[in-house]
Design a protein around this motif. Structure first.
Motif, mmCIF file in Angstrom:
data_model
loop_
_atom_site.group_PDB
_atom_site.id
_atom_site.type_symbol
_atom_site.label_atom_id
_atom_site.label_comp_id
_atom_site.label_asym_id
_atom_site.label_seq_id
_atom_site.Cartn_x
_atom_site.Cartn_y
_atom_site.Cartn_z
ATOM 1 N N ARG A 134 1.063 -0.789 0.002
ATOM 2 C CA ARG A 134 0.185 -0.078 0.253
ATOM 3 C C ARG A 134 0.635 1.519 0.034
ATOM 4 N NH1 ARG A 134 -4.823 1.347 0.721
ATOM 5 N NH2 ARG A 134 -5.467 -0.662 0.271
ATOM 6 N N ARG B 159 1.234 4.267 -2.871
ATOM 7 C CA ARG B 159 1.025 5.356 -2.945
ATOM 8 C C ARG B 159 1.897 6.726 -3.505
ATOM 9 N NH1 ARG B 159 -0.179 4.387 3.400
ATOM 10 N NH2 ARG B 159 -1.776 4.247 3.567
ATOM 11 N N ASP C 230 -4.378 7.032 7.223
ATOM 12 C CA ASP C 230 -4.651 6.305 7.675
ATOM 13 C C ASP C 230 -4.734 5.475 8.714
ATOM 14 O OD1 ASP C 230 -2.641 5.634 7.108
ATOM 15 O OD2 ASP C 230 -1.664 3.530 6.588
ATOM 16 N N TYR D 183 -11.887 10.527 3.942
ATOM 17 C CA TYR D 183 -11.091 9.280 3.944
ATOM 18 C C TYR D 183 -11.969 7.432 4.320
ATOM 19 C CZ TYR D 183 -7.357 5.867 5.036
ATOM 20 O OH TYR D 183 -6.548 4.472 3.970
ATOM 21 N N ASN E 31 -10.529 3.196 -1.271
ATOM 22 C CA ASN E 31 -8.842 2.620 -1.211
ATOM 23 C C ASN E 31 -8.562 1.885 -1.104
ATOM 24 O OD1 ASN E 31 -8.828 5.406 -1.070
ATOM 25 N ND2 ASN E 31 -9.431 5.899 1.534
ATOM 26 N N VAL F 252 -6.461 2.995 -5.814
ATOM 27 C CA VAL F 252 -5.336 3.819 -5.022
ATOM 28 C C VAL F 252 -5.088 4.119 -6.284
ATOM 29 C CG1 VAL F 252 -3.798 5.286 -4.230
ATOM 30 C CG2 VAL F 252 -4.850 2.772 -2.871
ATOM 31 N N SER G 265 -10.397 7.127 -4.722
ATOM 32 C CA SER G 265 -9.757 6.958 -3.594
ATOM 33 C C SER G 265 -9.369 8.258 -3.121
ATOM 34 C CB SER G 265 -8.566 6.441 -4.030
ATOM 35 O OG SER G 265 -7.852 7.845 -5.442
ATOM 36 N N TYR G 266 -8.874 8.144 -1.942
ATOM 37 C CA TYR G 266 -8.622 8.980 -0.758
ATOM 38 C C TYR G 266 -7.540 8.900 0.042
ATOM 39 C CZ TYR G 266 -9.222 14.483 1.383
ATOM 40 O OH TYR G 266 -8.896 14.985 1.819
ATOM 41 N N GLU G 267 -5.762 9.281 -0.190
ATOM 42 C CA GLU G 267 -4.873 8.513 -0.143
ATOM 43 C C GLU G 267 -3.655 9.251 0.091
ATOM 44 O OE1 GLU G 267 -4.235 6.388 1.567
ATOM 45 O OE2 GLU G 267 -4.915 4.360 1.229
#
Length: 554
Positions: free
Chosen positions: A298, A302, A349, A360, A365, A370, A375-377
């Motif tokens: 993950r 990102r 997160d 979020y 996600n 992502v 998505s929201y990261e």
């Protein structure tokens, strides 16, 4: 707060009266283009040590002057206020971000939360002196029509008003006060929708190019221009076109420590960093080896999306540069590229920013999603600390990692090379006014870089001049190579940045007299600009709790 501001109308009247003489007697003045990246790390482009494909920015940097010592405020809107006015952020109305104002700050002078009407913008000054003025991108200096860029000197403007948004144009709102909505204005007119193919970096560059072409073909064709292109990339949420993300698949599987080591090595090779520099240890991130396999996957994803956002930003810079070449204006344009603060290190997160938790939690996600519009990261502290190395920490802190940013200038009158001199984002306005032969008419806090740009000076500020800063309770005072720093925990630390740019060795106990002198200078600065320290912790920033007791030695 010192009384150094006059009403904008008086300023503009003085400038307007000087315009005919400037236009008649002076040689052609340069064009100006400011390109601002949002939360970009110091080493995120190739010319500053990065591995991301940024050929257009690298080409500009190669023909320009790299500023390794440029400092901004620790977050977005205070920096933008300083950039456009040449003032301390409090003098311009942004003592804190509007979203972060605490109860004891609201209503106090310098904490209006928007660009003050009596703080003349660079667009107002240059526009009144015969420049055509253009803006495209993130504004973040006010939400009302009177605070819009179109009302603050930009004759052509396409603005996203808030501090961040969905990069694919979702959640458009005509009400700028609505939480979770994003408001866009076109020459002061609020939009109710965006094109289906909207992507932030593409759209902002496209609009600026269109306005540059249209204004050059119109009645203002013979006027030089001042353009301000304010990208929202790579500010979270991490979102980019899928084809660009695919270019970086697997690139970051080795983790952020490995990336940090590679970038530091490259900075030394490029002459940006002394090989003897001791970088600050990773301070807020956990070791890559301690992450689970899923956590590593993950985190790597990102960073792949983040790299794609920077890549796409660079591609759009290339489009703007090509447009200037096509119009014959490139050789006459001074181009300044910079970030608004250090890299963003918040980890969404781990619920580090309660303000965005609802968004979020509602996002998709899943690992494979992502980077998509749903998505929201964010990249989190590990990648951010890699990007700001050798400096300490990242955005929102008064450490070097929060305030020392990537920057370079290229264009007429700029001698290529590298400058390690301390400089401030507040210097941009006086520098551009100098180059445009426009009198400031009101005192500015920043200093002109004209000597530095031409190779006639090696410094901007004399070693004796104190330069203070405060944001979210973090405080600092810079004087020459010495820096007094409180990260927000109430402890004053002292660093010799000439020997220790990584802020690794606290000399406060060894230099009590120097510490006392710098503390007195900070207190004088705080009184002068009207610092009001927050009495509560900001609810959306990963910052230390506020100090409840008086500081020792104060």
């Amino acid at each position: 707060m010192r009384k150094l501001l006059r009403p904008c109308l008086a300023v503009l009247s003085l400038l307007a009266s000087a315009t005919p003489a400037l236009a008649k007697d002076a040689p052609r003045r340069p064009n100006f283009l400011i390109i601002l990246a949002d939360d970009l790390g110091f080493s995120d482009i190739g010319a500053f040590g990065g591995e991301i494909a940024t050929p257009n920015l690298d080409a500009l940097a190669a023909r320009g002057l790299k500023l390794t010592g440029l400092h901004t405020a620790a977050t977005c809107s205070p920096t933008r206020a300083m950039l456009l006015t040449g003032l301390d952020n409090r003098e311009a109305g942004l003592g804190s971000m509007a979203e972060a104002l605490t109860a004891n700050q609201r209503g106090k002078p310098g904490y209006e939360g928007h660009l003050r009407p009596d703080a003349a913008s660079l667009a107002e000054r240059l526009g009144a002196s015969g420049y055509r003025t253009l803006f495209s991108g993130k504004w973040h200096l006010g939400l009302t029509p009177a605070q819009d860029p179109h009302a603050r000197g930009f004759q052509h403007s396409f603005a996203m008003l808030q501090g961040s948004h969905n990069h694919f144009g979702r959640d458009v709102s005509t009400d700028p006060s609505k939480i979770g909505g994003f408001t866009y204005r076109d020459n002061g007119q609020t939009l109710s929708s965006l094109p289906a193919d909207f992507y932030s970096s593409d759209a902002f560059a496209t609009r600026l190019i269109a306005d540059l072409r249209a204004s050059k073909a119109g009645v203002d064709a013979k006027k030089p221009f001042f353009a301000y292109l304010a990208f929202t990339a790579p500010h979270f949420p991490l979102q980019a076109p899928a084809e660009t993300i695919a270019k970086y698949k697997g690139r970051y599987d080795a983790g952020y420590e490995a990336l940090r080591t590679a970038r530091l090595k490259r900075q030394v090779e490029l002459g940006l960093l002394d090989a003897k520099t001791i970088p600050h240890d990773l301070d807020l991130s956990v070791p890559w080896a301690s992450l689970t396999r899923d956590q590593k996957a993950r985190a790597a994803r990102r960073m792949e999306v983040y790299a794609a956002m920077v890549d796409r930003l660079d591609w759009n810079v290339g489009r703007v540069v090509q447009a200037l070449k096509d119009s014959g204006e490139y050789d006459d344009t001074v181009i300044l590229f910079l970030a608004d603060n250090g890299a963003e290190g918040s980890a969404l997160d781990d619920r580090s920013i309660p303000r965005v938790m609802a968004r979020y939690d509602a996002a998709d996600n899943r690992l494979e999603n992502v980077g998509a519009a749903t998505s929201y990261e964010s990249i989190g502290p590990g990648w951010a600390e890699a990007a700001t190395a050798p400096s300490w920490r990242f955005k929102a802190f008064e450490t070097e990692g929060g305030t020392r940013v990537i920057s370079f200038l290229a264009g007429p009158g700029v001698k290529p090379g590298i400058s390690h001199a301390y400089a401030s984002v507040a210097d941009v306005a006086p520098t551009f006014l100098d180059l445009a032969k426009v009198p400031a008419t009101t005192p500015l806090r920043g200093r002109s870089w004209t000597g530095l740009l031409g190779g006639k000076a090696r410094t901007v500020y004399p070693a004796s001049q104190p330069i203070g800063a405060e944001l979210f309770g973090g405080r600092s005072l810079r004087q020459g190579d010495w820096k007094l720093l409180d990260t927000g925990d109430g402890v004053w630390r002292l660093f010799d940045l000439a020997r220790d740019p990584g802020e690794t060795r606290d000399l406060a106990g060894h230099e009590p007299a120097r510490k006392a002198a710098l503390l007195a200078a900070y207190q004088a600065y705080a009184r002068e600009v009207g610092v009001v320290e927050p009495d509560t912790r900001q609810p959306f920033l990963n910052q230390p709790s506020p100090r409840q007791q008086p500081h020792q030695g104060e």
